[in-house]
Design a protein around this motif. Structure first.
Motif, mmCIF file in Angstrom:
data_model
loop_
_atom_site.group_PDB
_atom_site.id
_atom_site.type_symbol
_atom_site.label_atom_id
_atom_site.label_comp_id
_atom_site.label_asym_id
_atom_site.label_seq_id
_atom_site.Cartn_x
_atom_site.Cartn_y
_atom_site.Cartn_z
ATOM 1 N N GLU A 7 0.537 1.733 11.767
ATOM 2 C CA GLU A 7 -0.308 3.043 11.100
ATOM 3 C C GLU A 7 0.452 3.841 10.100
ATOM 4 O O GLU A 7 0.225 4.101 9.099
ATOM 5 N N PHE A 8 1.987 4.022 10.328
ATOM 6 C CA PHE A 8 2.756 4.634 9.541
ATOM 7 C C PHE A 8 2.857 4.040 8.005
ATOM 8 O O PHE A 8 2.711 4.561 7.271
ATOM 9 N N LYS A 10 0.970 1.637 6.815
ATOM 10 C CA LYS A 10 -0.465 1.816 6.055
ATOM 11 C C LYS A 10 -0.630 3.012 5.405
ATOM 12 O O LYS A 10 -0.984 3.082 4.320
ATOM 13 N N GLU A 11 -0.312 4.383 6.037
ATOM 14 C CA GLU A 11 -0.658 5.410 5.480
ATOM 15 C C GLU A 11 0.524 5.821 4.393
ATOM 16 O O GLU A 11 0.066 6.485 3.410
ATOM 17 N N HIS A 12 1.696 5.661 4.704
ATOM 18 C CA HIS A 12 2.744 5.945 3.675
ATOM 19 C C HIS A 12 3.143 4.971 2.756
ATOM 20 O O HIS A 12 3.805 5.337 1.667
ATOM 21 N N PHE A 13 3.112 3.581 3.004
ATOM 22 C CA PHE A 13 3.597 2.483 2.233
ATOM 23 C C PHE A 13 2.632 1.490 1.905
ATOM 24 O O PHE A 13 3.035 0.109 1.857
ATOM 25 N N ASN A 14 1.379 1.845 1.644
ATOM 26 C CA ASN A 14 0.306 1.137 1.311
ATOM 27 C C ASN A 14 0.239 -0.331 2.127
ATOM 28 O O ASN A 14 0.224 -1.335 1.706
ATOM 29 N N ASP A 15 0.424 -0.160 3.491
ATOM 30 C CA ASP A 15 0.396 -1.189 4.095
ATOM 31 C C ASP A 15 1.310 -2.038 4.086
ATOM 32 O O ASP A 15 0.813 -3.636 4.270
ATOM 33 N N SER A 26 8.305 -3.856 -1.862
ATOM 34 C CA SER A 26 7.609 -2.513 -2.162
ATOM 35 C C SER A 26 8.025 -2.010 -3.624
ATOM 36 O O SER A 26 9.013 -2.455 -4.423
ATOM 37 N N TYR A 28 8.951 0.767 -4.357
ATOM 38 C CA TYR A 28 9.943 1.682 -4.276
ATOM 39 C C TYR A 28 11.275 1.236 -3.720
ATOM 40 O O TYR A 28 11.212 0.618 -2.760
ATOM 41 N N ASP A 66 15.593 15.468 8.220
ATOM 42 C CA ASP A 66 14.650 14.527 7.753
ATOM 43 C C ASP A 66 14.375 13.218 8.876
ATOM 44 O O ASP A 66 15.371 13.158 9.686
#
Length: 94
Positions: A7-8, A10-15, A26, A28, A66
């Motif tokens: 889920e993380f 998918k939400e933050h790293f385009n799945d 990636s 990034y 962080d």
């Protein structure tokens, strides 16, 4: 509410799929040479350089509050339990 890793991602790293070559999968990424290229990896001067550069980069990028997700890609034989279990022990020290 606890979020699962898929889920993380998918939400933050385009799945993003956690599979090799992760760095190139990636959009990034920052890559640094932390070792002295011409020196043996086990040489004490090289190990000191690796520690100084990696902790220096880490402290410049992240702050005390962080949340950090560490992903480790280990290449070893399927039956090599030592290498498969080692990152957890390394991360516990840090």
């Amino acid at each position: 509410m606890k979020v699962t890793l898929p889920e993380f991602l998918k939400e933050h790293f385009n799945d993003l799929k956690l599979e090799p070559p992760l760095f190139y999968s990636s959009p990034y990424g920052i890559r640094f040479e932390i070792a002295i290229p011409w020196m043996e990896h086990e040489d004490k001067r090289n190990l000191r350089q690796i520690e100084e550069r990696s902790t220096g980069i880490f402290s410049q990028v992240f702050h005390a509050g962080d949340d950090v997700l560490l992903i480790t890609d280990i290449h070893c034989q399927k039956n090599d339990r030592f290498l498969q279990n080692r990152p957890a022990k390394v991360y516990q020290k840090i």
